[in-house]
Design a protein around this motif. Sequence first.
Motif, short mmCIF file in Angstrom:
data_model
loop_
_atom_site.label_atom_id
_atom_site.label_comp_id
_atom_site.label_asym_id
_atom_site.label_seq_id
_atom_site.Cartn_x
_atom_site.Cartn_y
_atom_site.Cartn_z
N GLU A 1 4.34 6.56 -5.64
CA GLU A 1 2.83 6.94 -5.85
C GLU A 1 2.64 8.17 -6.99
O GLU A 1 1.66 8.08 -7.73
N ASP A 2 3.43 9.02 -6.82
CA ASP A 2 3.30 10.16 -7.71
C ASP A 2 3.39 9.62 -9.14
O ASP A 2 2.74 9.95 -10.29
N ARG B 1 0.84 -1.25 -0.08
CA ARG B 1 0.12 -0.06 0.25
C ARG B 1 0.94 0.97 -0.22
O ARG B 1 1.72 1.22 0.72
N LEU B 2 0.46 2.23 -0.85
CA LEU B 2 1.08 3.64 -0.90
C LEU B 2 0.73 4.39 0.01
O LEU B 2 -0.52 4.27 0.79
N SER C 1 -1.58 6.81 -0.22
CA SER C 1 -2.70 7.07 -0.48
C SER C 1 -3.73 6.06 -0.19
O SER C 1 -4.80 6.30 -0.19
N MET D 1 8.30 5.75 -1.40
CA MET D 1 6.80 5.47 -1.70
C MET D 1 6.16 6.76 -2.11
O MET D 1 5.23 6.41 -2.91
N LEU E 1 -3.45 3.31 -1.72
CA LEU E 1 -3.54 2.67 -3.02
C LEU E 1 -2.72 1.42 -3.18
O LEU E 1 -1.60 1.39 -2.76
N LEU F 1 0.38 7.26 -10.18
CA LEU F 1 -0.76 8.19 -10.43
C LEU F 1 -0.94 8.94 -11.81
O LEU F 1 -1.55 8.83 -12.66
#
Length: 426
Positions: free
Chosen positions: A362-363, A248-249, A251, A358, A253, A366
């Motif tokens: 995540e960036d 899991r990130l 966020s 992380m 996600l 996305l």
Amino acid sequence: MVVPTKTPDKKLIFGRGTLEQLTERIRGSPEITAVFLNVERLATPTKKDLEAAWRVPVFDRFTLVLHIFRCNARTKEARLQVALAELPVLRSHVKSNVAHLGGRGRSSRYTMGSETPFPKEAPCVGPRHEDVEASLGHCSAHCGHHADSPLGLSLSGIRGRPGESFLQVQQRLLRDRETKIQKALERLRRKRRLLGQQRRRREFPVVSVVGYTNCGKTTLIKALTGDAAIQPRDQLFATLDVTAHAGRLPSALTVLYVDTIGFLSQLPHSLVASFSATLQDVARSDLIVHVRDVSHPETELQKASVLSALGGLGLPDALLESMVEVHNKVDLVPGYTPVEPDVLAVSALLGLGLDELMARVEDAILRATGRRTLTLRVRLAGPQLSWLHQEATVQAVDVIPEAGAADVKVIISDSAYGRFQKLFPG
């Protein structure tokens, strides 16, 4: 030890003086149990002559790496890929050893078709022939592993076709074996493609973690996912199979981190071809994380080898350009600071720098997957909230009791948002 050589693919790789010097040193050193020559492939007659002269096993780059692969093959696919990579060695030994076949037994273990057994100091728990045959779905009597055969082929009960020489029989058996292995691998690849389609339908972002062998990829994935079942090993090619681990990130996600086979400089082409299936997942990923061992004295050369190998996979330019470079094992280099921009320094073992990594992942995910953060108002009495929990990443739910509704903050892909609008118009 560095000595001059002639052309490696010729029978006489050393001059007479050099060979005599080496022979005297090797025979006079009982602690030497094997010899490695840093050439890609030795001609079979050369290998046999050197082993006879030195009385120890002789490895070139191909046979050494293949032996390591054998010792680390754990799954059905890895065992089949090792068996496929082994076939060129077996073919070369068919021609040179055909005079020795025909029922004369030997009790020693053989090195991928060689007459020389592995030294006791190098135990191998790699793919037994029985495992490979089980992977093929059946055990063929004419392809069974047999200690009496230096080719790994049982000769008992074999009958040649009319006009077929003994050498032709052996060559045919190897062709048949290659066909069986290729078919079995294709069945596994179809299964892999099916699993990949299911994974894409569920829209899990995929992060492929790549790097030079023993750079710490598996340790990093364990640190990012918290998966206690992952057991990193401090050795070359500890990972021969592609494995996926959910994490899991920040966020919330969920992403899948894919652990890939380690790269190696000047890896023999036939081994790359045999293990190409394990690298296909890299091409289907949303992001590549390139892990480097910055404590290694040849870290720059290792980086060049990995980038060269990735360049040969035909990956999309966007995937290569978005790659995240991670400098691992900084705990072994006191005061280390990356010189290159946009590079992250971490210690997977100690957990240093993982939060920043992380956030970077995540960036990138996305942007690569077209996901966006939205706040959607849904009715509490309807199925919308349940649907969003299943199809998107719900970050927050702000209930509005008087309206019988809630504002839901989600990370959602464009395709999922399109389905949401169609299912719940207005």
